[in-house]
Design an enzyme around this catalytic site. Structure first.
Site, mmCIF file in Angstrom:
data_model
loop_
_atom_site.group_PDB
_atom_site.id
_atom_site.type_symbol
_atom_site.label_atom_id
_atom_site.label_comp_id
_atom_site.label_asym_id
_atom_site.label_seq_id
_atom_site.Cartn_x
_atom_site.Cartn_y
_atom_site.Cartn_z
ATOM 1 N N GLU A 8 0.807 -1.233 -0.016
ATOM 2 C CA GLU A 8 0.028 -0.073 -0.053
ATOM 3 C C GLU A 8 0.937 1.222 0.325
ATOM 4 O O GLU A 8 1.854 1.195 0.649
ATOM 5 C CB GLU A 8 -1.000 0.050 1.134
ATOM 6 N N ARG A 16 -17.153 4.233 2.507
ATOM 7 C CA ARG A 16 -15.955 3.436 2.042
ATOM 8 C C ARG A 16 -15.316 2.973 2.933
ATOM 9 O O ARG A 16 -14.545 1.891 3.035
ATOM 10 C CB ARG A 16 -15.295 4.315 1.046
ATOM 11 N N ARG A 53 -17.864 17.500 -4.409
ATOM 12 C CA ARG A 53 -18.186 16.810 -3.381
ATOM 13 C C ARG A 53 -18.154 17.233 -2.217
ATOM 14 O O ARG A 53 -17.280 18.100 -1.873
ATOM 15 C CB ARG A 53 -17.354 15.401 -3.570
ATOM 16 N N ASP A 74 -10.247 -0.106 -10.843
ATOM 17 C CA ASP A 74 -9.954 1.112 -11.497
ATOM 18 C C ASP A 74 -8.871 0.804 -12.370
ATOM 19 O O ASP A 74 -8.909 1.545 -13.353
ATOM 20 C CB ASP A 74 -9.852 2.214 -10.549
#
Length: 501
Positions: free
Chosen positions: A50, A135, A248, A354
């Site tokens: 990550e 999320r 957003r 994605d």
């Protein structure tokens, strides 16, 4: 006891997952689930790399549709995930909706681009309606389900590229890969899965290798100048701006109730609730004429000002104005997609989520499609029949089943967005015909919006009519055929060798 029974079990191969978001985490959960289910004596060695200092996520809300729930149920994650969700309410009882076949409203479409009070023109009905969540809540659930015995998470590992060992350095005839990170460290892997998003470095390396190998003409033994970005095939590995930006913001639900207790947003008309209803995920789209396919000139995500939103949505109905007044520090996102990517596998490297099929948000399906990728990759890679030598062929099955389907979702999501903005050919376009009477104009508008609503409903039907289980069955069928044909070829080769000897 023999020495082999007490020594550590050697993994079949080393698998690197690049990216610790929803896609990468779901893949790790799937690998653990199938390995446990198959009672494997030789599990995989899984490493998640990550880029950030911790496992987290970008963005706020995510929608979970019937196909995604089917995957989560199969992985044993459903109950924990359902507890983290905001489920559609039953109109009669007020109780939370569960899984089943009853059709409930998922989205309520409302014409709002006028100063007067707007009105609903379509309710998109989906089995069990809409289920939404933050999320971060989904990420937390997935982290809790990671297999502790076979999965290691490495943070602050931002991938720059991977390199492939030359034939002389390959293991058992299979390619060996080296991962190169921004902190100067490296790691080795036998298999790489890129779950690193729309700006995927795995995809960039994959297409750099494929372009140099397949597309660049060879002249005098040296590669001629032919940039990947100008190649008809490989240029599609570069994200495409849709011409749309999105503002957003998370509106605290209590603030919305204080302004207007009966605001339609609380009933999922324009925004949807997340974090157990604590916030309303608010997104406002603006499409720039002629922008699609051009290069976005700014950073993809920036801070924005409320005045920008007012300039774009001033003069809309009162409910929109009420929401805009609560938007204090919005962010502006340039919406990019991966459109018609030609391939997603090269050797023992694959990309997912994605990195392959980033799409517009108009179906709320990006996360769900990544989860579907993860399930099938988990099926194939954790199968006890999958040797390292068989990985490239197994990944080709993943590509053959998932890539065409996901490309179709990307293209239809674009179509849906154009419909939402009254911009799809031969459907309602919002044009005012001054020569008609007010009564005739209103009648034509209502009829046009009704026709548009039916077209939107039809476009959504893939979410429940296309069964995700059918893809699982197709993968299993193809993989069983592959294993059988490989076994026959190996047996035939062994017999020929015996005859020669």
């Amino acid at each position: 006891m023999s020495e082999s029974s007490t020594s550590p079990v050697k993994p079949r191969f080393r698998l690197a997952i690049i990216g610790g978001g929803i896609a990468g985490l779901t893949l790790a959960v799937a690998l653990g689930h199938f390995s446990k289910k198959n009672s494997q004596e030789s599990p995989l060695e899984v490493h998640i790399y990550e880029s950030g200092p911790e496992i987290t996520t970008v963005g706020a809300g995510i929608s979970v549709w019937p196909r995604t729930w089917a995957v989560m149920r199969a992985l044993g994650v459903y109950e924990d995930l359902a507890r983290a969700s905001v489920q559609a309410l039953d109109k009669e009882t007020g109780a939370g909706g569960g899984l089943g076949d009853e059709f409930k409203p998922a989205f309520v479409f409302r014409k709002s681009n006028q100063p007067s009070e707007g009105y609903e023109f379509k309710r998109v009905m989906v089995p069990n309606g809409s289920t939404t969540m933050h999320r971060a809540d989904m990420v937390d659930v997935l982290v809790r389900h990671l297999p502790a015995d076979s999965c290691t998470v490495h943070t602050s590992k931002r991938l720059l590229k991977y390199t492939q060992a030359p034939p002389s350095g390959q293991k058992d005839g299979a390619p060996a890969y080296t991962l190169h990170f921004a902190d100067g460290t490296t790691a080795e892997a036998d298999v790489i899965i890129g779950a690193d998003g729309i700006k995927s470095k795995v995809r960039a390396s994959m297409y750099d290798y494929a372009h140099a190998r397949d597309c660049v003409p060879q002249q005098g033994g040296e590669s001629a100048e032919s940039p990947r970005e100008t190649c008809e095939r490989c240029a599609r590995a570069t994200p495409k701006w849709t011409g749309t930006v999105a503002y957003r913001y998370l509106i605290p639900t209590e603030r919305m109730r204080e302004v207007n207790p009966e605001h339609a947003a609380l009933k999922h008309i324009i925004t949807y609730p997340i974090s157990h209803g604590k916030y309303l995920n608010w997104i406002a789209f603006v499409t720039i004429s002629g922008g699609e396919g051009t290069t976005y000139p700014h950073k993809w995500v920036t801070d924005a000002r409320q005045e920008e939103i007012t300039a774009n949505f001033g003069g809309w109905e009162p409910e929109v104005d009420e929401m805009i007044k609560l938007v204090e520090k919005p962010t502006l996102w340039a919406i990019h997609v991966m459109e018609n990517l030609p391939f997603a596998v090269d050797g023992s490297v694959a990309i997912m989520g994605d990195a392959v099929h980033a799409m517009t948000t108009h179906f709320g399906a990006g996360g769900g499609q990544a989860i579907e990728d993860a399930y099938i990759l988990g099926m194939l890679l954790s199968d006890p029949r999958t040797t390292l030598a068989l990985v490239p062929a197994a990944l080709q099955i993943y590509e053959a089943v998932r890539l065409p389907f996901a490309r179709g979702v990307v293209n239809n999501a674009r179509k849906a967005g154009l419909m939402y903005e009254f911009n799809w050919p031969e459907l309602y376009d919002g044009a005012v015909r001054a020569e008609e009477s007010a009564e005739a104009r209103e009648k034509a508008e209502r009829e046009g919006l009704e026709e548009l609503g039916e077209a939107i409903q039809e476009l959504w039907q893939w979410q429940w009519k296309e069964k995700v289980e059918d893809q699982w069955a197709e993968v299993e069928k193809r993989y069983s055929e592959l294993v059988k044909s490989t076994a026959r070829a190996e047996s035939s080769g062994w017999m020929r060798r015996c005859v020669i000897m």
